[in-house]
Design a protein around this motif. Structure first.
Motif, PDB file in Angstrom:
ATOM      1  N   GLN A 171       0.826  -1.210   0.000  1.00  0.00           N
ATOM      2  CA  GLN A 171       0.000   0.000   0.000  1.00  0.00           C
ATOM      3  C   GLN A 171       0.862   1.263   0.000  1.00  0.00           C
ATOM      4  O   GLN A 171       0.530   2.248  -0.678  1.00  0.00           O
ATOM      5  CB  GLN A 171      -0.934  -0.011   1.218  1.00  0.00           C
ATOM      6  N   PHE A 172       1.970   1.241   0.720  1.00  0.00           N
ATOM      7  CA  PHE A 172       2.888   2.394   0.703  1.00  0.00           C
ATOM      8  C   PHE A 172       3.416   2.622  -0.716  1.00  0.00           C
ATOM      9  O   PHE A 172       3.494   3.758  -1.193  1.00  0.00           O
ATOM     10  CB  PHE A 172       4.071   2.165   1.644  1.00  0.00           C
TER      11      PHE A 172
ATOM     12  N   LYS B 200       0.889   4.173  -2.979  1.00  0.00           N
ATOM     13  CA  LYS B 200       0.762   5.602  -2.680  1.00  0.00           C
ATOM     14  C   LYS B 200       1.907   6.402  -3.320  1.00  0.00           C
ATOM     15  O   LYS B 200       1.707   7.521  -3.804  1.00  0.00           O
ATOM     16  CB  LYS B 200       0.740   5.830  -1.167  1.00  0.00           C
TER      17      LYS B 200
ATOM     18  N   ALA C 277       1.146   6.801  -6.942  1.00  0.00           N
ATOM     19  CA  ALA C 277       0.130   7.830  -7.144  1.00  0.00           C
ATOM     20  C   ALA C 277       0.733   9.226  -6.982  1.00  0.00           C
ATOM     21  O   ALA C 277       0.360  10.164  -7.701  1.00  0.00           O
ATOM     22  CB  ALA C 277      -1.014   7.624  -6.152  1.00  0.00           C
ATOM     23  N   LEU C 278       1.659   9.376  -6.051  1.00  0.00           N
ATOM     24  CA  LEU C 278       2.318  10.666  -5.833  1.00  0.00           C
ATOM     25  C   LEU C 278       3.081  11.104  -7.076  1.00  0.00           C
ATOM     26  O   LEU C 278       3.053  12.280  -7.452  1.00  0.00           O
ATOM     27  CB  LEU C 278       3.268  10.560  -4.634  1.00  0.00           C
TER      28      LEU C 278
ATOM     29  N   ASP D 289      -1.032   3.976   8.186  1.00  0.00           N
ATOM     30  CA  ASP D 289      -1.892   4.691   7.239  1.00  0.00           C
ATOM     31  C   ASP D 289      -1.199   5.922   6.662  1.00  0.00           C
ATOM     32  O   ASP D 289      -1.845   6.856   6.205  1.00  0.00           O
ATOM     33  CB  ASP D 289      -3.200   5.098   7.917  1.00  0.00           C
TER      34      ASP D 289
ATOM     35  N   SER E  77       0.484   8.741   4.523  1.00  0.00           N
ATOM     36  CA  SER E  77       0.426   9.252   3.164  1.00  0.00           C
ATOM     37  C   SER E  77       1.750   9.941   2.865  1.00  0.00           C
ATOM     38  O   SER E  77       2.527  10.235   3.787  1.00  0.00           O
ATOM     39  CB  SER E  77      -0.739  10.225   3.003  1.00  0.00           C
TER      40      SER E  77
END
Length: 285
Positions: free
Chosen positions: A169-170, A173, A176-177, A252, A254
């Protein structure tokens, strides 16, 4: 002459205990000695054979015969965990390198020399550089991912332990960044697993089994960004390779580009944030 007498142990802990003294000796043209070296010392030939750094207890012929390395580790553990020896070292003016890590006076001006002294042996650098070069053929951005398992399952009750799914998941992210770039990940881990478990992410590592600590460490230092839990390992890669690092602080978490900053010394990022802030916070929870 400065004499460092810390116990041998985790490789990057030891590198951090050397660096302030090495920088001072480079800047002031002084000599130093390291009594108890880490078992990976032969992976750093420029350090081992540096003309102003001495390893008086290093004898290759002894270490490679019979049970030499284990005998060395056992003896040095006893000496460095003994109150009488501690008093003797203090009386003689020997230094604990762990207590010099807030000495940042010479790190910036000697950085190029430090990068040379702490460069691993050629077999390691060649393999790491080839890996990153191949990754860059299909990627604009190479993100180093330090997945620390093993002892982190129990270290401070697992506060720095993240599952492979959480790392996945990291990584999503991060993709996506940097959605406008082709992102690839170099995986450094002390645990065996196939990289295809990270579905949707282009991942690379050295074989199916964990590779050598120094090989992974140097490869991380060649990446464009690094993520991982609080660790002296990724912190060293950031410092020596001048690679922006972001510690993972929660499950969690971001990411923004401002999360990443180069480690300038043991206690600080270039951004001004303390590398110990998260650690101190957790100790006082």
């Amino acid at each position: 002459m400065r004499i460092i007498c810390d116990a041998p142990g985790q490789t990057c802990n030891r590198l951090w205990t050397y660096v302030a003294s090495v920088a001072q000796c480079v800047a002031e043209r002084k000599k130093m000695a390291i009594l108890f070296y880490d078992w990976t010392i032969e992976d750093f030939p420029n350090l081992l054979h540096c003309p102003f750094i001495y390893f008086p207890l290093y004898h290759k012929w002894y270490l490679e015969r019979d049970n030499g390395w284990n005998n060395y580790k056992g003896l040095t553990w006893k000496v460095t965990h003994n109150k009488t020896w501690d008093k003797a070292f203090k009386f003689l003016g020997f230094k604990k390198g762990w207590l010099t890590m807030d000495d940042t006076r010479y790190l910036k001006q000697t950085k190029k020399e430090l990068q040379h002294i702490f460069q691993p042996r050629k077999e390691i650098t060649d393999k790491a550089e080839l890996m990153v070069s191949n990754i860059r053929k299909d990627a604009d951005l190479v993100i180093g991912v330090h997945i620390r398992h093993g002892d982190y399952k129990t270290f401070f009750d697992g506060r720095y332990y993240y599952t492979l799914e959480e790392f996945h998941q990291f990584m999503l992210k991060i993709q996506a960044l940097y959605a406008n770039k082709q992102v690839a990940f170099f995986i450094s881990s002390n645990e065996a697993f196939p990289v295809d478990i990270f579905d949707g992410c282009k991942c690379y590592r050295f074989g199916k089994e964990p590779s050598g600590d120094i090989l992974d460490l140097y490869t991380l230092s060649l990446c464009d960004r690094i993520i991982g839990p609080w660790s002296t390992y990724s912190r060293w890669a950031s410092f020596i390779g001048e690679v922006p690092l972001s510690f993972i602080k929660s499950k969690d978490q971001s990411f923004t580009d401002k999360c990443f900053s180069i480690v300038t010394d043991f206690f600080h990022f270039k951004s001004g944030e303390s590398t110990e802030e998260f650690w101190t916070q957790k100790l006082t929870d």
